[in-house]
Scaffold this active site. Structure first.
Site, short mmCIF file in Angstrom:
data_model
loop_
_atom_site.label_atom_id
_atom_site.label_comp_id
_atom_site.label_asym_id
_atom_site.label_seq_id
_atom_site.Cartn_x
_atom_site.Cartn_y
_atom_site.Cartn_z
N HIS A 168 -3.91 1.79 8.14
CA HIS A 168 -2.51 2.25 8.10
C HIS A 168 -2.37 3.38 7.07
CE1 HIS A 168 2.01 1.33 7.85
NE2 HIS A 168 1.79 2.12 6.83
N GLU A 169 -2.96 3.18 5.89
CA GLU A 169 -2.82 4.18 4.83
C GLU A 169 -3.60 5.46 5.13
OE1 GLU A 169 -0.49 3.68 2.86
OE2 GLU A 169 -0.24 1.54 3.15
N CYS B 130 6.25 -0.35 6.65
CA CYS B 130 5.88 0.89 5.96
C CYS B 130 7.03 1.30 5.05
CB CYS B 130 5.61 1.98 7.00
SG CYS B 130 5.16 3.55 6.25
N LEU B 131 6.71 1.66 3.81
CA LEU B 131 7.76 2.04 2.86
C LEU B 131 8.48 3.32 3.29
CD1 LEU B 131 6.00 1.25 -0.54
CD2 LEU B 131 7.75 -0.10 0.62
N HIS C 252 -1.67 7.73 7.22
CA HIS C 252 -0.71 8.55 6.46
C HIS C 252 -1.36 9.87 6.01
CE1 HIS C 252 2.93 6.25 6.08
NE2 HIS C 252 2.30 5.17 5.65
N GLN D 48 3.07 9.95 1.10
CA GLN D 48 4.41 9.35 1.09
C GLN D 48 5.23 9.74 -0.14
OE1 GLN D 48 2.57 5.32 2.04
NE2 GLN D 48 4.60 5.10 2.94
N GLY E 190 0.84 -1.19 0.00
CA GLY E 190 0.00 0.00 0.00
C GLY E 190 0.87 1.25 0.00
NI NI Z 1 3.02 3.21 5.54
#
Ligand code: NI
Length: 167
Positions: free
Chosen positions: A136-137, A94-95, A140, A52, A47
Site C-alpha cells: 500500500h505504501e 488510508c490517511l 503511494h 502523503q 503507515g
Molecule cells: Ni495510504
C-alpha cells in the site's frame, strides 16, 4: 522535537507524483522520518509515505504494533512477488482518504528490499499485515492510491465527498 506535517487528501494531484530515490542519508532525512512518524501516530495510522506529506522521495514509516512503540523506517523500498503466492484480502484504509475503507487483494508472498536510515541494505520476506501495508505504501511512492483498485463510479463518489469535506 518532531513536528506534525499536513497530510494531503485525495484527490489532491500531488498524491499522483512519482517519488524519487533517496541518495543522501543525512540529518534532514532523519528529521523528515521523525516528523512523519509523529504525523502518523497523531493521525492514528499504521503507515505513511513521504508523498502523503508532499515530500516526493522514497521514504515510508510504519508501526504495526498494538502498543504503537515499534516505529519502522523504510528507505527506497521495493519488492518482488514470489512464486506460489496467493491473493490475500484485507480491509485497508488510508490517511489520505479519510472515512473510506475497502477490501483490496494483494499478493501474500513478497521479497522486500529496502535501506535503513543510514543507507544499509536489508532484505526480508515479510508475513501478514506487513506484506499488505508495505505494498500500500509503495503504491503511494508510485502515485497510486487505494481508490485505483475500485470502480470509477465508486472512486468518483469518494472524490466528490472528500472535495466537499476538505476544500
Ligand atoms: Ni495510504
Amino acid at each position: 522535537m518532531a513536528k506534525k506535517l499536513k497530510i494531503l487528501i485525495f484527490p489532491d494531484p500531488r498524491l499522483r507524483k512519482v517519488a524519487e530515490k533517496v541518495t543522501k542519508f543525512d540529518k534532514s532525512l532523519q528529521i523528515l522520518a521523525n516528523d512523519m512518524l509523529e504525523t502518523m501516530y497523531d493521525a492514528n495510522g499504521i503507515g505513511l509515505a513521504a508523498t502523503q506529506v508532499n515530500k516526493h522521495i522514497r521514504l515510508i514509516v510504519m508501526d504495526l504494533s498494538e502498543e504503537r512503540n515499534q516505529p519502522k523506517i523504510f528507505v527506497n523500498p521495493s519488492f518482488k512477488i514470489l512464486k506460489g503466492h496467493k491473493m490475500y484480502e484485507f480491509e485497508e484504509g488510508c490517511l489520505s482518504i479519510p472515512g473510506f475503507n475497502e477490501t483490496i487483494a494483494r499478493p501474500d508472498k513478497i521479497e522486500l528490499k529496502w535501506q535503513d536510515i543510514n543507507g544499509k541494505v536489508h532484505t526480508d520476506t515479510p508475513e501478514g499485515l506487513l506484506t499488505v501495508c508495505i505494498q500500500h505504501e509503495i503504491d503511494h511512492l508510485e502515485g497510486k492510491l487505494m481508490v485505483d483498485y475500485i470502480s470509477a463510479l465508486k472512486r468518483d463518489r469518494v472524490r466528490n465527498k472528500l472535495l466537499k469535506e476538505y476544500n
